[in-house]
Enzyme design. Structure first.
Site, PDB file in Angstrom:
ATOM      1  N   HIS A  13       0.869  -1.177   0.000  1.00  0.00           N
ATOM      2  CA  HIS A  13       0.000   0.000   0.000  1.00  0.00           C
ATOM      3  C   HIS A  13       0.900   1.220   0.000  1.00  0.00           C
ATOM      4  CE1 HIS A  13      -3.155   2.777   0.541  1.00  0.00           C
ATOM      5  NE2 HIS A  13      -2.810   3.103   1.769  1.00  0.00           N
ATOM      6  N   ASP A  15       1.313   4.948   0.146  1.00  0.00           N
ATOM      7  CA  ASP A  15       1.017   6.356   0.409  1.00  0.00           C
ATOM      8  C   ASP A  15       2.169   7.169  -0.165  1.00  0.00           C
ATOM      9  OD1 ASP A  15      -1.337   5.880   2.218  1.00  0.00           O
ATOM     10  OD2 ASP A  15       0.216   4.887   3.399  1.00  0.00           O
ATOM     11  N   ASP A 125      -7.515   1.677   2.202  1.00  0.00           N
ATOM     12  CA  ASP A 125      -7.413   2.459   3.439  1.00  0.00           C
ATOM     13  C   ASP A 125      -8.205   3.750   3.358  1.00  0.00           C
ATOM     14  OD1 ASP A 125      -6.580   2.920   6.020  1.00  0.00           O
ATOM     15  OD2 ASP A 125      -4.674   3.823   5.444  1.00  0.00           O
ATOM     16  N   HIS A 352      -5.648  10.021   0.627  1.00  0.00           N
ATOM     17  CA  HIS A 352      -6.222  10.344   1.935  1.00  0.00           C
ATOM     18  C   HIS A 352      -5.235  11.027   2.867  1.00  0.00           C
ATOM     19  CE1 HIS A 352      -5.099   5.961   1.948  1.00  0.00           C
ATOM     20  NE2 HIS A 352      -4.362   6.370   2.946  1.00  0.00           N
TER      21      HIS A 352
END
Length: 914
Positions: A13, A15, A125, A352
């Site tokens: 994941h 980010d 997420d 996010h």
């Protein structure tokens, strides 16, 4: 009986930016991708890797490793690296509906260039999910959604909690949107790292799999168990093939597969039929949890980012795209390449951890630059297109006023016909440097230019009230397409006036001319230093700066509006936490000074000023608790005894004939660890309220579920929140509070259903898995926010209150032009539409078909009807999807118009073929 199967899916994941600045994460990404390519090429047992559902990773990697493009392309085309369907993994509630669609469109476009799009609705997420997600997925050809939040409690450091109110019996569920669209939902019940770091040693593998298989089996409805082999910024497990061989040895009754999402989903579908999967409807906002780990207060973290994002989205989707589509119909090339670039820049701020304002300070500094860059591209498109359209507008009617008439064209790019105050700067005269006149003479001529005796007229020759500000002599320049830059000196004026009934998506022409005519007298709107009244609404300001709003149309009165509330906040960028033993303070009863700021026939304003003493910060204990990573629920810090003055300047503005009262609040924040809200008591009886969400007017319970323990019940909004219900006299009424970039609200359970809108939240730490100080999240310095109050009789969608809220976020555009003939009438629009309770969303050109498209959606849960008059150049119309392809589902055009039934909560995209 089907054998139990463990589907191990490798991923990371990613980010792009969070607890490290972008480039530090970027370096780690390059290292990860290098290892991934080497592993896939050297180990046939390492079958595949899911690239986090976002194609931007490819851009980021090749920015540093362009020489590895062919290696990457080969593995993608062999289905060993699965990519798409998104460009980035966006936050759901803080990005607009059109931004979500552009994200899907650009993700598909990018993935198609490489090979094949993974039709995986991937939200690992995302901080909750909007209710229209199933419809968007179905329209994109995706029949699934995989997510980690919104149904089950998730707390600090992404720890997944247990709950007796788990909304689905299984990790597999059916998710249904408000229009009835359904997708197979997969909840990462044990998080998206539950198959991380699989042991290779026998003893460790035996213990690991006994525990992991039991955890996954607790929620699975089928024998197909999902294990996600990766986590945030997780390097790939290069010995996974060996670890799977060991798993088979220690758990021989389980089949272990290095799997992928398509195979896993197919297996679940084959075995899930008839197992009674729960149907979860609408929004996934963790409503059935204790409310402490919902991360909803990211909606108010670093409000300045939300404001910049709202303006950036509006500039692209509500100005640049409609104008460029209009220009396209007139023969101008539609700049798909520039829109893709501008949208990508903007969307790079939409993950996010970025748009939610929950990263370290360096991340958000870079975001401001990206917002500026995207805006600059959009502004250039707007300037080029409006000049092109203006040249096609017939302004020859103004030639009768002489050669010095100054025409201009006003564009209303909102989806509704509207009136409103418009400001334009006009050059009354120019002298170009190329004329060879000396600077002294240029300056003399510009300074001595007579601009008196002029009046503003519309294309019918009717004089219009306007305010004129002489800006004096200014320098300017043109940038011609076929010549070097052309500098000049000019005499510039600023006009402000009310444009009346400009058609939706259309234009109207005006000119500032020399003429001996005057506008008719108009009644004053400011009746005293405390009263605004335009015959539709009346606002009267009390001694404490609050105001009473009267709707003359219904006689409804809303009192005590506009009070400010201040509370301490010892939480973090993710969650608000009021210090124990403290209570909010308000401006109720605090004397305010009031004066008339402006009183023009088209608009009047009152200025309200408070000098308010509030605590300067939290007490000294907070910093120690932050460093010791004391969870916010256990913190004992309070508010400082030291007070600081917060000077609040509130401006109430009312335009002629308008049913909307505009509010601007400005203040210089020098306090820390606190929250400022504005309160709007409705006095209405209602158990639910409505908030603008993604392609939806979402109806939400005002009182949370019994599992909710958090004293705060703040929630997300886009353009507005509305309370409608029974009034004291037995009738019905509603109050809509609109905003620009204020994404957090709460409807208080105070007996008055007060709408509280967060204007500012100041915090000093990131707040996840460690201590990351974020002093810039205190938002010290000048702040300015915009809201509006719109009363109605109880049907905000049907009566146009919601449409009015959308228009607040849509800027007017005006451009100066000359006196000339043209193929466009002085007032006109490229298309027209009607449809009660429908909202207009997009007018653009499809990057796939090249056709003009219009998109609308139904704000209600009942069927509606759309009537649309197509552009004159349209030969055919068809119903499309959010991917804007020519579906072949033809719609009948009769005299250029069509009638189309619109289902409850349906999102409708119409292609218009030339």
């Amino acid at each position: 009986m089907t054998k139990r199967t463990a589907h191990i899916i490798s991923h990371t994941h990613w980010d792009r930016e969070w607890y490290l600045p972008y480039e530090k994460h970027h370096v780690r990404l390059v290292e990860l991708m290098d290892t991934l390519l080497d592993t896939l090429e050297s180990d046939p047992g390492y079958r595949s890797f899911f690239l986090d559902g976002q194609t931007i990773i490819l851009e980021d990697y090749l920015q540093v490793r362009p020489e590895y493009r062919s290696r990457l392309e080969k593995l993608i085309q062999e289905d060993r690296i699965l990519i798409g369907p998104w460009y980035i993994l966006q936050d759901a509630f803080l990005t607009s509906g059109e931004a979500n669609i552009r994200n899907m469109q650009i993700g598909h476009e990018d993935a198609n260039r490489w090979g094949k799009v993974s039709k995986i609705g991937y939200f690992p997420d995302t901080f909750g999910l909007f209710g229209q997600t199933p419809q968007l997925m179905q329209q994109a050809g995706i029949d699934n959604a995989l997510f980690g939040r919104g149904v089950k409690p998730t707390g600090f450091n992404n720890e997944v909690g247990e709950s007796s109110a788990y909304e689905s019996s299984f990790s597999e569920l059916i998710w249904e949107g408000p229009d009835g669209s359904r997708v197979l939902g997969i909840l990462f019940a044990n998080w998206y790292s539950n198959g991380n770091e699989v042991p290779v040693q026998a003893e460790a593998a035996r213990e690991y799999w006994q525990r992991k298989l039991a955890d996954a089996g607790k929620y699975a409805s089928t024998p197909h168990l999902l294990f996600m082999n990766g986590c945030d910024h997780q390097p790939i497990q290069t010995d996974l093939a060996e670890a799977i061989r060991m798993a088979k040895a220690v758990e021989p009754d389980t089949e272990f597969i290095h799997s992928n999402f398509p195979d896993y989903l197919d297996a679940v579908r084959e075995t899930a039929d008839g197992r009674g999967l729960s149907v979860v409807q609408g929004e996934l906002r963790s409503q059935r949890t204790d409310g402490w780990g919902t991360l909803v207060n990211t909606a108010s973290s670093r409000v300045y980012l939300k404001q910049m994002n709202t303006l950036g989205q509006a500039l692209l989707e509500r100005s640049a795209e409609p104008l460029a589509a209009y220009g396209h119909l007139l023969g101008k090339d539609y700049p798909h390449h520039l829109f893709t670039y501008a949208w990508k820049l903007l969307m790079q701020n939409h993950p996010h951890d970025s748009i939610c304002g929950c990263s370290v300070d360096e991340v958000h500094r870079e975001m401001v630059t990206r917002f500026d860059k995207s805006r600059h591209v959009a502004e250039t498109i707007v300037a080029d297109t409006t000049a092109f359209i203006a040249n096609a507008v017939d302004t020859s009617v103004f030639g009768s006023y002489g050669s010095d008439a100054l025409p201009f064209v006003v564009h209303n790019t909102a989806g509704w016909t509207r009136s409103g105050a418009v400001t334009i700067e006009l050059d009354a005269a120019r002298i170009y440097f190329r004329e060879g006149i000396g600077f002294g003479e240029m300056n003399r001529r510009m300074n001595e230019l007579d601009i008196s005796g002029r009046v503003l007229v519309d294309s019918e020759g009717l004089p219009v009230h306007c305010t004129v500000e002489d800006l004096g002599q200014l320098f300017g320049y043109d940038l011609p397409d076929d010549a070097f830059r052309q500098p000049y000196q000019c005499r510039r004026v600023r006009l402000t006036f009310q444009a009346e009934s400009v058609p939706a998506l259309g234009h109207a022409s005006f000119a500032w001319v020399k003429a001996d005519v005057k506008p008719q007298d108009a009644p004053a709107i400011a009746h005293s230093e405390r009263v605004l009244d335009n015959g539709v609404l009346r606002a009267e300001v009390a001694e404490d700066g609050s105001f009473t709003l009267t709707d003359h149309r219904s006689g409804r009165v809303f009192s005590g509006l506009g009070v400010y509330e201040n509370t301490g906040d010892i939480g973090n960028e993710y969650m608000f936490m009021e210090p124990k033993g403290t209570a909010p303070i308000t401006t109720r009863g605090l004397a305010a000074s009031v004066r008339v700021l402006a009183n023009e026939p088209y608009r009047a304003s009152l200025e309200i000023v408070h000098e308010w003493a509030i605590p300067a910060s939290a007490d000294e204990l907070l910093e120690r608790e932050q460093r010791e990573i004391v969870f916010m629920q256990n913190r004992k810090s309070g508010r400082s005894q030291q007070l600081i003055t917060l000077r609040l300047t509130t401006v109430l503005s009312l335009e002629s004939g308008s049913g909307r009262l505009d509010i601007t609040s400005s203040f210089d924040n020098q306090a820390k660890d606190h929250r400022v809200r504005m309160l709007f008591p409705t006095g209405l009886e209602a158990t639910v309220h409505t908030a603008d969400s993604i392609f939806e007017a979402a109806v939400r319970d005002t009182t949370p579920a019994k599992e909710w323990k958090n004293p705060s019940n703040a929630q997300h909004q886009q353009a507005f929140v509305d309370v409608s219900g029974a009034a004291a006299d037995g009738g019905t009424a509603g109050l809509t509070v609109a905003n620009i970039g204020l994404n957090e609200y709460e409807v208080l359970r105070d007996g008055s259903n007060t709408i509280a809108v967060t204007l500012l939240r100041s915090t000093g730490e990131l707040g996840d898995w460690g201590y990351f100080p974020t002093p810039e999240a205190q938002c010290i310095g000048a702040q300015k926010v915009q809201l509006a109050v719109i009363p109605h009789s109880g049907d905000g969608a049907g009566e146009g209150a919601y449409a009015e809220a959308y228009q607040l976020q849509t800027p007017w555009t005006a451009v100066q032009t000359g006196v000339h003939s043209g193929k466009l009438q002085p007032v006109g629009a490229p298309l027209a539409w009607r449809g009660e309770s429908l909202a207009f969303s997009a007018f653009k050109v499809s990057p796939v078909s090249g056709d003009v498209v219009a998109r609308l959606y139904n704000l209600k849960r009942e069927a509606g009807q759309l009537a649309l008059q197509a552009p004159h150049s349209s030969s055919a119309a068809y119903k499309s999807s959010i991917l804007e392809q020519d579906s072949g589902e033809e719609l009948q055009l009769t005299d250029g118009g069509l009638q189309l039934p619109v289902g409850p909560a349906e999102i409708v995209t119409i292609g218009l073929r030339a």
